[in-house]
Design a protein around this motif. Structure first.
Motif, short mmCIF file in Angstrom:
data_model
loop_
_atom_site.label_atom_id
_atom_site.label_comp_id
_atom_site.label_asym_id
_atom_site.label_seq_id
_atom_site.Cartn_x
_atom_site.Cartn_y
_atom_site.Cartn_z
N LEU A 261 0.84 -1.20 0.00
CA LEU A 261 0.00 0.00 0.00
C LEU A 261 0.87 1.25 0.00
O LEU A 261 0.62 2.21 -0.73
CB LEU A 261 -0.93 0.00 1.21
CG LEU A 261 -1.73 1.28 1.44
CD1 LEU A 261 -2.70 1.53 0.29
CD2 LEU A 261 -2.48 1.21 2.77
N VAL B 151 -3.03 2.81 9.68
CA VAL B 151 -3.25 1.65 8.81
C VAL B 151 -3.58 0.42 9.66
O VAL B 151 -2.90 0.13 10.65
CB VAL B 151 -1.99 1.35 7.96
CG1 VAL B 151 -2.27 0.21 6.98
CG2 VAL B 151 -1.54 2.60 7.22
N LEU C 24 -9.21 -2.71 0.15
CA LEU C 24 -8.86 -1.48 0.86
C LEU C 24 -10.03 -0.52 0.83
O LEU C 24 -10.69 -0.35 -0.20
CB LEU C 24 -7.65 -0.81 0.18
CG LEU C 24 -7.34 0.64 0.57
CD1 LEU C 24 -6.79 0.71 1.98
CD2 LEU C 24 -6.36 1.26 -0.43
N TYR C 25 -10.31 0.10 1.98
CA TYR C 25 -11.13 1.31 1.95
C TYR C 25 -10.45 2.35 2.82
O TYR C 25 -9.69 2.03 3.74
CB TYR C 25 -12.58 1.06 2.37
CG TYR C 25 -12.84 0.80 3.84
CD1 TYR C 25 -12.83 1.85 4.77
CD2 TYR C 25 -13.14 -0.48 4.30
CE1 TYR C 25 -13.09 1.62 6.11
CE2 TYR C 25 -13.41 -0.72 5.64
CZ TYR C 25 -13.39 0.34 6.54
OH TYR C 25 -13.64 0.11 7.87
N GLU C 26 -10.70 3.60 2.50
CA GLU C 26 -10.06 4.69 3.22
C GLU C 26 -11.10 5.73 3.63
O GLU C 26 -12.12 5.92 2.96
CB GLU C 26 -8.97 5.33 2.37
CG GLU C 26 -7.80 4.39 2.10
CD GLU C 26 -6.59 5.11 1.53
OE1 GLU C 26 -5.48 4.85 2.01
OE2 GLU C 26 -6.78 5.91 0.59
N ASP D 218 1.10 4.19 -2.75
CA ASP D 218 0.89 5.59 -2.38
C ASP D 218 1.99 6.48 -2.93
O ASP D 218 1.74 7.56 -3.47
CB ASP D 218 0.87 5.73 -0.85
CG ASP D 218 -0.49 5.45 -0.23
OD1 ASP D 218 -1.47 5.34 -1.00
OD2 ASP D 218 -0.57 5.34 0.99
N ARG E 177 -5.88 10.34 7.76
CA ARG E 177 -6.37 9.31 6.82
C ARG E 177 -6.35 7.97 7.51
O ARG E 177 -5.36 7.61 8.18
CB ARG E 177 -5.50 9.29 5.57
CG ARG E 177 -5.83 8.18 4.57
CD ARG E 177 -5.21 8.44 3.21
NE ARG E 177 -3.76 8.44 3.23
CZ ARG E 177 -2.99 7.60 2.51
NH1 ARG E 177 -3.57 6.67 1.76
NH2 ARG E 177 -1.69 7.68 2.56
N THR F 76 -11.03 9.86 5.19
CA THR F 76 -10.14 10.99 5.44
C THR F 76 -10.88 12.11 6.17
O THR F 76 -12.11 12.16 6.19
CB THR F 76 -9.54 11.57 4.14
OG1 THR F 76 -10.51 12.42 3.52
CG2 THR F 76 -9.12 10.47 3.18
N GLN G 263 -1.48 9.02 8.73
CA GLN G 263 -2.21 7.89 8.15
C GLN G 263 -2.15 6.73 9.13
O GLN G 263 -1.07 6.26 9.49
CB GLN G 263 -1.59 7.47 6.82
CG GLN G 263 -2.24 6.23 6.19
CD GLN G 263 -1.38 5.61 5.10
OE1 GLN G 263 -0.17 5.82 5.06
NE2 GLN G 263 -2.01 4.85 4.22
N SER H 184 -6.59 3.92 6.66
CA SER H 184 -6.52 2.95 5.57
C SER H 184 -6.79 1.57 6.16
O SER H 184 -6.02 1.10 7.01
CB SER H 184 -5.14 2.98 4.90
OG SER H 184 -4.85 4.26 4.39
#
Length: 406
Positions: free
Chosen positions: A91, A233, A269-271, A95, A255, A273, A231, A257
């Motif tokens: 990931l 994760v 994956l979903y994110e 990015d 964010r 923000t 971020q 993730s």
């Protein structure tokens, strides 16, 4: 057992003779109860490298399902424990390509090379550099890259201190050590190298610093002026890291993730923000209670997540959500009844339903689930879930069916 491999150990393990020795060692149990006997067996055949063989086989077993080519790695258990899981590294590599296509990337704490494997597999990068101050880790990384990349493009490896820049790479990645001789550390100044020094040395350059998920990034912003992206994760429900990204103009401040693996090695994956909308209906209690992924919670993005999925909060200060359905892929609990947080009442309600196993989730209250479960004296056969939280200033208990994943 914790054994630190030497350069001589790594050279032996990389040889044809060492490779065969690893095959033989892999046939041993090497469990906590068998380790002493297994080491005696190994010393009889490989007196100088018995501990290294045992350590490497145990590290490979720990790496299975976490790192690529785990069955052929040379590593120790500490390095594997600290290494970034392959889907998380992939990931990050993606990015970087999306933001810095054509860049040269330098992992300044490359350790055994897990991050480098993901970066080297990205055709959108112009080059990859790995460096570490530990020559043994570099020797391990060289082997692991040879195994993982075959005839593909190889990163350049250098021995260097992370706080002494040795390249003009477009993007820098750092993973400060979170352990010392006494165990895990949590303070920013206790990391190796210290977080604030890293941010200072590489100020003005695109930098991604991997930190523990519990990092107090709010304090980092308010007290030390960090203005980059945070971020958080998670992978398969476990929060893995908080990443500090610098030099990302117009990027959302926070964010989340959320990665999930599926059979066959596929990763979804979903994110969420901080730029996403966060307006919600008034708090309340609906048919289902949803416990958002830990990455969403730690990134402070519960409202944004709820808005996108048509949910609302039980209470504005609590991360539990509620709705008429469970979002796809998420875990929810169907509410059967609401009860006061009183042991006598809870014990009676559970006994009336014949509860024999109970999952207890707590947020907003000072309750130890394991101690409470013992005091409730469960005697039946049926499974249930109990969610303990706070609505306003009042404790509330929700007796639910066992959690289900939609």
């Amino acid at each position: 057992m914790t054994y630190q491999l030497s350069e001589a150990d790594v050279a032996f393990l990389r040889s044809r003779y060492g490779s065969k020795a690893l095959e033989n060692a892999s046939e041993l149990a090497l469990t906590a109860s068998s380790l002493l006997g297994d080491l005696t067996t190994l010393r009889a055949r490989y007196p100088e490298h018995a501990a290294a063989l045992a350590e490497t086989v145990r590290a490979r077993r720990r790496a299975a399902g976490k790192l690529r080519h785990a069955e052929a790695l040379i590593a120790d258990e500490t390095a594997v424990q600290q290494a970034t899981a392959a889907p998380v590294a992939a990931l990050r590599a993606a990015d970087i390509v999306s933001r810095h296509r054509g860049a040269v990337v330098h992992d300044i704490t490359c350790s055994i090379g897990g991050e480098l494997l993901a970066l080297a597999g990205e055709p959108g990068l112009a080059g990859v550099i790995g460096s570490d101050v530990d020559p043994v880790r570099l020797a391990m990384a060289q082997h692991n890259l040879d195994v993982g990349l075959g005839a593909g493009r190889r990163p350049t490896l250098l021995r260097a201190d992370a706080l002494t820049p040795v390249s003009t790479a477009d993007v820098v990645i750092a993973d400060p050590g979170r352990r010392n001789a006494r165990g895990r550390v949590f303070g920013m100044d206790q990391l190796d190298p210290p977080l604030l020094e890293l941010l200072s040395v590489y100020a003005g350059r695109a930098l991604a610093v991997k930190c523990a998920p519990g990092l107090d990034y709010r304090n980092l912003r308010t007290r030390f002026g960090f203005d980059g992206q945070v971020q958080v994760v998670s992978l398969d429900g476990g929060v893995r890291e908080a990443v500090l990204w610098t030099e990302l103009p117009d990027a959302p401040a926070n964010r989340a993730s959320v990665l999930r693996t599926a059979p066959g090695g596929l990763t979804s994956l979903y994110e969420v923000t901080s730029d996403d909308p966060d307006d919600l209906p008034e708090p309340g209690v609906d048919e289902w209670i949803v416990d958002p992924d830990g990455a969403v919670v730690r990134a402070g993005l519960v409202r944004q997540y709820a808005h996108a999925r048509g949910l609302r909060q039980l209470d504005p200060q609590i991360a539990y959500l509620t709705g008429d359905a469970v979002p796809a892929g998420e875990r929810g609990f169907r509410v059967l009844e609401r009860l006061p947080v009183t042991e006598k009442v809870l014990r009676g309600a559970l006994a009336a339903r014949g509860c024999g196993s109970l999952e207890i989730l707590v947020r907003g209250l000072d309750v130890d689930p394991d101690r409470l479960r013992k005091r409730l004296r469960l005697k039946g056969d049926a499974p249930y879930a109990l969610i303990l939280t706070r609505i306003g200033r009042t404790g509330a208990a929700f007796l639910c069916e066992p959690g289900v994943r939609a």
